[in-house]
Design a protein around this motif. Structure first.
Motif, PDB file in Angstrom:
ATOM      1  N   ARG A  20       0.838  -1.201   0.000  1.00 19.12           N
ATOM      2  CA  ARG A  20       0.000   0.000   0.000  1.00 19.12           C
ATOM      3  C   ARG A  20       0.875   1.255   0.000  1.00 19.12           C
ATOM      4  O   ARG A  20       0.595   2.221  -0.713  1.00 19.12           O
ATOM      5  N   GLN A  21       1.931   1.254   0.794  1.00 22.67           N
ATOM      6  CA  GLN A  21       2.831   2.406   0.829  1.00 22.67           C
ATOM      7  C   GLN A  21       3.555   2.574  -0.499  1.00 22.67           C
ATOM      8  O   GLN A  21       3.767   3.701  -0.972  1.00 22.67           O
ATOM      9  N   ALA A  22       3.916   1.452  -1.124  1.00 27.55           N
ATOM     10  CA  ALA A  22       4.557   1.529  -2.436  1.00 27.55           C
ATOM     11  C   ALA A  22       3.609   2.136  -3.465  1.00 27.55           C
ATOM     12  O   ALA A  22       4.044   2.898  -4.345  1.00 27.55           O
ATOM     13  N   MET A  23       2.325   1.809  -3.391  1.00 26.02           N
ATOM     14  CA  MET A  23       1.344   2.414  -4.282  1.00 26.02           C
ATOM     15  C   MET A  23       1.321   3.928  -4.104  1.00 26.02           C
ATOM     16  O   MET A  23       1.319   4.703  -5.076  1.00 26.02           O
ATOM     17  N   GLN A  27       2.872   5.421  -7.370  1.00 23.72           N
ATOM     18  CA  GLN A  27       1.761   5.671  -8.278  1.00 23.72           C
ATOM     19  C   GLN A  27       1.044   6.992  -8.001  1.00 23.72           C
ATOM     20  O   GLN A  27       0.787   7.772  -8.912  1.00 23.72           O
ATOM     21  N   LEU A  28       0.719   7.244  -6.747  1.00 25.11           N
ATOM     22  CA  LEU A  28      -0.099   8.418  -6.431  1.00 25.11           C
ATOM     23  C   LEU A  28       0.696   9.719  -6.425  1.00 25.11           C
ATOM     24  O   LEU A  28       0.389  10.652  -7.172  1.00 25.11           O
ATOM     25  N   ARG A  29       1.703   9.802  -5.575  1.00 24.77           N
ATOM     26  CA  ARG A  29       2.441  11.063  -5.417  1.00 24.77           C
ATOM     27  C   ARG A  29       3.088  11.556  -6.721  1.00 24.77           C
ATOM     28  O   ARG A  29       3.022  12.756  -7.014  1.00 24.77           O
ATOM     29  N   PRO A  30       3.691  10.683  -7.557  1.00 22.88           N
ATOM     30  CA  PRO A  30       4.309  11.187  -8.791  1.00 22.88           C
ATOM     31  C   PRO A  30       3.303  11.603  -9.856  1.00 22.88           C
ATOM     32  O   PRO A  30       3.691  12.172 -10.882  1.00 22.88           O
ATOM     33  N   ASN A  31       2.018  11.325  -9.647  1.00 25.27           N
ATOM     34  CA  ASN A  31       1.010  11.582 -10.683  1.00 25.27           C
ATOM     35  C   ASN A  31      -0.069  12.555 -10.222  1.00 25.27           C
ATOM     36  O   ASN A  31      -1.247  12.409 -10.566  1.00 25.27           O
ATOM     37  N   VAL A  33      -1.619  13.195  -7.490  1.00 25.36           N
ATOM     38  CA  VAL A  33      -2.600  12.945  -6.433  1.00 25.36           C
ATOM     39  C   VAL A  33      -2.058  13.711  -5.223  1.00 25.36           C
ATOM     40  O   VAL A  33      -1.278  13.195  -4.428  1.00 25.36           O
ATOM     41  N   SER A  34      -2.469  14.969  -5.128  1.00 23.62           N
ATOM     42  CA  SER A  34      -1.795  15.915  -4.245  1.00 23.62           C
ATOM     43  C   SER A  34      -2.613  16.326  -3.024  1.00 23.62           C
ATOM     44  O   SER A  34      -2.097  17.035  -2.161  1.00 23.62           O
ATOM     45  N   ASP A  35      -3.871  15.903  -2.952  1.00 21.46           N
ATOM     46  CA  ASP A  35      -4.673  16.222  -1.769  1.00 21.46           C
ATOM     47  C   ASP A  35      -4.202  15.322  -0.632  1.00 21.46           C
ATOM     48  O   ASP A  35      -4.335  14.095  -0.701  1.00 21.46           O
ATOM     49  N   PRO A  36      -3.646  15.904   0.444  1.00 17.41           N
ATOM     50  CA  PRO A  36      -3.106  15.047   1.510  1.00 17.41           C
ATOM     51  C   PRO A  36      -4.153  14.160   2.164  1.00 17.41           C
ATOM     52  O   PRO A  36      -3.839  13.056   2.621  1.00 17.41           O
ATOM     53  N   ARG A  37      -5.417  14.583   2.183  1.00 17.18           N
ATOM     54  CA  ARG A  37      -6.471  13.754   2.759  1.00 17.18           C
ATOM     55  C   ARG A  37      -6.726  12.529   1.882  1.00 17.18           C
ATOM     56  O   ARG A  37      -6.957  11.422   2.395  1.00 17.18           O
ATOM     57  N   VAL A  38      -6.716  12.709   0.580  1.00 19.16           N
ATOM     58  CA  VAL A  38      -6.909  11.589  -0.341  1.00 19.16           C
ATOM     59  C   VAL A  38      -5.743  10.614  -0.234  1.00 19.16           C
ATOM     60  O   VAL A  38      -5.934   9.389  -0.153  1.00 19.16           O
ATOM     61  N   VAL A  39      -4.529  11.147  -0.212  1.00 25.34           N
ATOM     62  CA  VAL A  39      -3.343  10.285  -0.098  1.00 25.34           C
ATOM     63  C   VAL A  39      -3.394   9.484   1.203  1.00 25.34           C
ATOM     64  O   VAL A  39      -3.126   8.277   1.217  1.00 25.34           O
ATOM     65  N   GLN A  44      -4.463   4.150   3.829  1.00 25.94           N
ATOM     66  CA  GLN A  44      -4.973   3.431   4.994  1.00 25.94           C
ATOM     67  C   GLN A  44      -5.950   2.316   4.632  1.00 25.94           C
ATOM     68  O   GLN A  44      -5.994   1.287   5.311  1.00 25.94           O
ATOM     69  N   VAL A  45      -6.747   2.524   3.586  1.00 26.58           N
ATOM     70  CA  VAL A  45      -7.788   1.544   3.248  1.00 26.58           C
ATOM     71  C   VAL A  45      -7.157   0.300   2.617  1.00 26.58           C
ATOM     72  O   VAL A  45      -6.376   0.392   1.660  1.00 26.58           O
ATOM     73  N   ALA A  46      -7.510  -0.854   3.152  1.00 32.91           N
ATOM     74  CA  ALA A  46      -6.959  -2.130   2.666  1.00 32.91           C
ATOM     75  C   ALA A  46      -7.667  -2.539   1.375  1.00 32.91           C
ATOM     76  O   ALA A  46      -8.731  -3.163   1.404  1.00 32.91           O
ATOM     77  N   ARG A  47      -7.091  -2.217   0.252  1.00 32.53           N
ATOM     78  CA  ARG A  47      -7.725  -2.492  -1.040  1.00 32.53           C
ATOM     79  C   ARG A  47      -7.980  -3.981  -1.244  1.00 32.53           C
ATOM     80  O   ARG A  47      -8.962  -4.375  -1.880  1.00 32.53           O
TER      81      ARG A  47
END
Length: 227
Positions: A20-23, A27-31, A33-39, A44-47
């Motif tokens: 999850r942290q690797a995602m 995936q998220l931060r480099p693209n 996905v900049s809202d800290p609440r969304v990140v 935290q959510v177990a996909r």
């Protein structure tokens, strides 16, 4: 037939937290996905808990995973971009179109005040209902995606978690004035992530990224008669 959702302890030797942290990091931060609440919520959510057990080991892969009846999961980064662009507030009432196994509804549960999640596939709805049972802020509705859920309108935001050919008026009508709608909209074969806002004068849409997303059923544009 879709398997039961993953239960705690049924899979051993897999470090889902590290995946999850690797995602988040790759995936998220480099693209954007900049809202800290969304990140934070997606971190935290177990996909894996919202997928068939056979797919749990690849829950955080940067690919669309196969579900029932030709459906796929949305890419995590596409979901993250849509949620970021929606500019969600903790008091928002949100309509989610395309609940699939319930993952995005669970992410929204940590971001907003209430979620109405619509899923048209009975098998996926069963999976989502079980996975979301402990989240009272989420209401799962089984029905056509393109119809939304007018009984719960108006919504502060509508999140279409995938790609559609057009935004139907039925969904626009369920937005509050000032409300936002995010979706992947297919334009000449290209999926463009888009943000629409409803005003007193109408509904305007602007693209913000070209990104692959899971195709959702029910939004085909009617073609005219061809001789």
């Amino acid at each position: 037939m879709i398997a039961e959702p993953v239960q705690t302890g049924t899979l051993t030797g897999i470090d889902f937290a590290a995946m999850r942290q690797a995602m988040v990091d790759s995936q998220l931060r480099p693209n954007a996905v900049s809202d800290p609440r969304v990140v934070a919520a997606m971190g935290q959510v177990a996909r894996e808990a919202f997928l068939p057990q056979a797919l749990a080991p690849v829950a955080y892969a940067d690919v669309k995973l196969p579900l029932a009846d030709a459906r796929t999961t949305n890419l995590p980064v596409a979901t993250g971009r849509l949620l970021t662009q929606a500019a969600l507030n903790s008091s928002d009432r949100v309509l989610l179109i395309g609940a699939a196994g319930g993952y995005t509804a669970a992410v929204l549960d940590g971001l907003v005040g209430a979620v109405v999640a619509v899923e048209c596939d009975p098998t996926l709805a069963t999976l989502a209902r079980a996975a979301l049972a402990a989240m009272p802020k989420v209401t799962l509705i089984e029905g056509p995606l393109e119809a939304g859920y007018p009984a719960g309108a108006p919504y502060d935001a509508i999140v279409v978690d995938g790609a559609i050919e057009h935004v139907p008026q039925a969904l626009i009508d369920q937005l509050a004035v000032g409300g936002r709608l995010v979706a992947g909209v297919i334009d000449r074969g290209v999926c463009r992530l888009s943000l629409g806002t409803r005003s007193t004068g109408g509904f305007g849409v602007a693209d913000f990224a070209d990104f692959d997303a899971a195709h959702l059923p029910g939004f085909a544009v009617a073609t005219g008669f061809v001789f």
